[in-house]
Design an enzyme around this catalytic site. Structure first.
Site, short mmCIF file in Angstrom:
data_model
loop_
_atom_site.label_atom_id
_atom_site.label_comp_id
_atom_site.label_asym_id
_atom_site.label_seq_id
_atom_site.Cartn_x
_atom_site.Cartn_y
_atom_site.Cartn_z
N LYS A 52 0.84 -1.38 0.19
CA LYS A 52 0.03 -0.04 -0.05
C LYS A 52 0.82 1.12 0.15
CE LYS A 52 -3.80 -2.45 2.06
NZ LYS A 52 -4.60 -2.80 3.29
N GLN A 96 -4.79 -1.77 9.69
CA GLN A 96 -4.53 -2.91 8.91
C GLN A 96 -5.04 -4.37 9.93
OE1 GLN A 96 -3.32 -3.63 5.89
NE2 GLN A 96 -3.99 -5.68 6.17
N ASP A 119 -11.06 2.42 3.93
CA ASP A 119 -11.37 1.41 3.62
C ASP A 119 -12.77 0.85 3.42
OD1 ASP A 119 -9.19 -0.45 3.60
OD2 ASP A 119 -8.81 -0.97 5.72
#
Ligand code: NAP
Length: 291
Positions: A52, A96, A119
């Site tokens: 990422k 995460q 997200d």
């Protein structure tokens, strides 16, 4: 049969994003800024976050990685989330997953400001997506929709069968494919589904998001179907440099000859997931979702 090249499509989208970012910067705006929180040292999570950060560089974004040890308390992590919520320079951030067992993923997800939830996991974004309102949409299903659109695959009136009902892939996928404009007739299957084979045989589009290699076999797929393989399971492979390789949920060897389109693993859905996160970060920087 055509292979859907997610790697190439993602590269193309990254360069489109980078071009837009350079225009923004030339116009005096700041670079989009994505922050990531990583807890512990899980190998998979380390790789995802590193990828990422690399994608941020390719898109011309600023990125920040905030690392914490496995034993960080839930309260301390929530405080870090609050700091990023309040940091005016950060446009969007991710925590995460998975998190250590002593931390509630639900609490952490809900603590993220929905305006920075790139997200798309916050219930407010999930709710907005469900009613078709502007929302940050979770990256994997959004990436799959983009692949279908970019390959000009007809979705209107098609029977789509999704295998898997997780909150990050299967369920949002079912909602997106049934939205106006995409217009699939959607069936969502899971581990309790009876006659999975018969349901799949009727599908024009199959999205497999199970996490069990080889679940979708040739006898489950009709001629000309579009097959999207989300599965990424690490299997031991002594011939691979790392000692393992990724395997999808679809038995590619036997299924692919029957398909009109199919995504490979790796190189299909995976690269699109990361680029969707970049798209969401750009949207956050432009205040395009929450005005
Ligand atoms: P998950 O949360 O474990 O969900 C798996 C789903 O598959 C569940 O709904 C489960 O049903 C269903 N299932 C399990 N066995 C089944 C069977 N035999 N028949 C029908 N359904 C079955 O997994 P996930 O997070 O959605 O991820 C799925 C896979 O996609 C994993 O391999 C993951 O690594 C991969 N993934 C890849 C990307 C990418 O970027 N490429 C992104 C996310 C995930 P129940 O609900 O009844 O248990």
């Amino acid at each position: 049969m055509q292979i859907i090249d997610g790697k190439e499509t993602a590269k193309q989208i990254r360069s489109e994003i980078a071009a837009e970012v350079e225009q923004m910067v030339a116009a005096g705006k700041k670079r989009p800024h994505l922050a990531a929180i990583l807890v512990g040292h899980d190998g998979g999570s380390e790789t995802y976050v590193a990828n990422k950060i690399k994608a941020c560089e390719e898109c011309g974004f600023t990125s920040t990685l905030r690392r914490f040890e496995e034993d960080i308390t839930e309260a301390a992590l929530l405080d870090e989330v609050r700091k990023l919520n309040e940091d005016a320079d950060v446009d969007g951030f991710i925590v995460q997953l998975p998190l250590p067992k002593h931390i509630s993923e639900e609490k952490v997800t809900e603590a993220i400001d929905p305006r920075k939830d790139v997200d798309g996991f916050h219930p407010q974004n999930v709710g907005r997506m469900t009613i078709g309102a502007p929302a940050f949409i979770s990256a994997t299903p959004q990436g799959i929709v983009d692949l279908l659109l970019r390959y000009k695959i007809e979705t209107k009136g098609k029977n789509a069968v999704i295998i898997g009902r997780s909150n990050i892939v299967g369920r949002p996928m079912s909602i997106l494919l049934s939205q106006k404009g995409i217009d699939c007739t959607v069936t969502i299957c899971h581990s309790r589904t009876a006659n999975l084979k018969e349901i799949c045989r009727n599908a024009d589009i199959i999205v497999a998001a199970i996490g069990k290699p080889g679940t979708v076999t040739e006898d489950m797929v009709k001629e000309g179907a579009v097959v999207i393989d989300v599965g990424t399971t690490r299997v031991t492979d002594p011939t691979a440099a790392r000692g393992w390789r990724l395997k999808g949920d679809v038995d590619f060897q036997t299924v692919s000859p029957k398909c009109s389109y199919i995504t490979p693993v790796p190189g299909g859905v995976g690269p699109m997931t990361i680029v969707s996160l970049m798209k969401n970060t750009l949207l956050a920087a432009k205040k395009a979702i929450y005005k």
